[in-house]
Design an enzyme around this catalytic site. Structure first.
Site: not given
Ligand SMILES: *Cc1c(COP(=O)(O)O)cnc(C)c1O
Length: 445
Positions: A66, A68, A216, A242, A245, A251
């Site tokens: 933990y 936090e 994003d 993320t 990807k 993840r």
């Molecule tokens: C995949 C994605 C997310 C979210 O990612 P998660 O890890 O699945 O919550 C947010 N924004 C965009 C543009 C994405 O392609």
């Protein structure tokens, strides 16, 4: 399962021996899934194969702790080593992406986005983002998402297919919308857009109306790390992404921002949104940042894009139309209607699944079909590239896709295609015995 991977997926093969005997249900499905990933083609644009080092770290004892709070400011004792790990993760991300500040704790891309909204907005504030059916993400204000309920999202989209060059972000519309709606925040970035998104155009529009800009980059962050996609860092006020990807890590999510937003972002993640961070994942993120800092990764990023472009060209030759008529990132969005008016995304996805080609149906801009049916397919090359595939395999995959969809009612032909897919996968195993960096041998100088 190979000993090599057995030693990577948990604390070691002993734990898996134990599972094999004592919890054979879960063990069995782990083996099944491992074999599925290796014996079928992975074309889901948001997926990749993490390195054995990343796998090992996410299965490590760091999950027990933990922590936090933040390094040197924890609410629990015993965090001296965890602090070092999180500091290293933050430092590596800062160097890799040339950013002022980073928060590596978000559990996912969605959590990262929620944290930014929580840091910069009040409920009811106006935000502009891309519409879900034009390529945006659920967390960009979709009605089904908490983001759409809490904030006043106004949505922009793409120019029509008849535009020169096909569908592109409609910046004229966005600028007009920004002027009339006076947003506090503009969100750039998409989940199904096959073109590079220029952060400077967004910046200019945000500045014209005095809005903040969030980029994003969940999908292209690996390409950005490799230097083959323009970086929004330093242009946008905040960048979310993320790590699983194109970046090819565990993840999870992360947030980069300018100094002035650091405090707000950190307190929005914790205690605003999350409790204890996943420090086993934070450590794996640190590993992924290191992997992404190498020359190999630069070559990897280039190859992802080259593969995507060859896959796209092959599909066009086979009679498909691509949204925006092509690609300059890791994905293509196929409009199925010109290829076969009766073929919808659901049937296409299921036919491809039956021969071992894994992808997802996807809405195309102004899709006449329902979201669960759709008229499109989204195909990405990040995972196939990790497994070592190059241009000639991409042409083969493109042709296999076309053959499958043309012969979707011919059992014999589908059987032949399935064998060919299987054969291709066996030559490009993402987790070959004894290699620390799956597929990475292909990118050595
Ligand atoms: C995949 C994605 C997310 C979210 O990612 P998660 O890890 O699945 O919550 C947010 N924004 C965009 C543009 C994405 O392609």
């Amino acid at each position: 399962m190979s000993d090599f991977i057995r030693n990577s997926v948990a604390i070691g093969s002993k734990a898996l021996d134990y599972l094999e005997n004592e919890d054979s249900e879960i063990y069995g499905y782990l083996c099944d899934e491992f074999n599925r990933q290796r014996s079928t083609l992975q074309l889901i644009a948001s997926e990749n194969f993490a390195s054995p080092a990343v796998l090992a770290m996410t299965g490590s004892v760091l999950t027990n702790k933990y922590a936090e709070g933040y390094p040197q400011k924890r609410y629990y004792g015993g965090n001296q080593f965890i602090d070092e790990i999180e500091d290293i993760a933050r430092e590596r991300a800062k160097v890799l992406f040339s950013t002022d500040h980073v928060n590596v704790q978000p559990h996912s891309g969605s959590s990262a986005n929620l944290a930014v909204y929580q840091a910069l907005l009040n409920p009811g504030d106006t935000v502009l983002a891309m519409r879900l059916d034009q390529g945006g993400h659920l967390t960009h204000g979709a009605a089904a998402s908490v983001t759409g309920k809490m904030y006043n999202f106004q949505q922009y989209g793409l120019t029509p297919r008849s535009t020169d060059g096909g569908e592109r972000i409609d910046f004229d519309y966005l600028r007009d919308l920004a002027k009339t709606s006076k947003p506090k925040l503009i969100v750039a970035g998409a989940t199904a857009y096959p073109r590079e998104i220029d952060p400077t155009v967004f910046r200019a529009i945000a500045d014209e109306v005095g809005a903040l800009l969030m980029f994003d980059s969940a999908h292209p962050m690996g390409l950005i790390a490799a230097g083959v996609h323009v970086s929004p860092v330093g242009i946008a006020d905040v960048v979310t992404f993320t790590t699983h990807k194109t970046l090819r890590g565990p993840r999870g999510g992360a947030i980069l921002c300018k100094h002035e937003f650091a405090k707000k972002i950190d307190s929005a993640v914790f205690p605003g949104l999350q409790g204890g961070p996943l420090e086993h994942v934070v450590a794996a993120k640190a590993i992924a940042f290191k992997e992404a800092s190498t020359e190999n990764f630069v070559r990897y990023g280039r190859q992802i894009k080259e593969n995507s472009s060859i896959l796209g060209e092959t599909l066009i030759k086979e009679g498909f139309r691509l949204v925006s008529n092509g690609t300059d990132n890791h994905l293509v969005l196929v409009d199925l209607r010109d290829f076969d008016a009766d073929l919808d995304g659901k049937i296409a996805q299921e036919s491809l699944d039956s021969v071992g080609i894994t992808c997802n149906r996807n809405q195309i801009p102004d899709d006449p079909r329902k979201p669960l049916v759709t008229s499109g397919l989204r195909l990405g090359t990040a995972a196939m590239t990790t497994s070592g595939m190059k241009g000639s395999q991409m042409s083969q995959v493109g042709s296999l896709i076309a053959r499958t969809l043309r012969n979707r009612n011919d059992e014999n032909e589908l059987k032949l295609i399935k064998d060919e897919v299987n054969d291709l996968c066996s030559k490009f195993d993402p987790y070959p015995e004894g290699e620390m960096w799956p597929g990475m041998a292909n990118f050595e100088a």
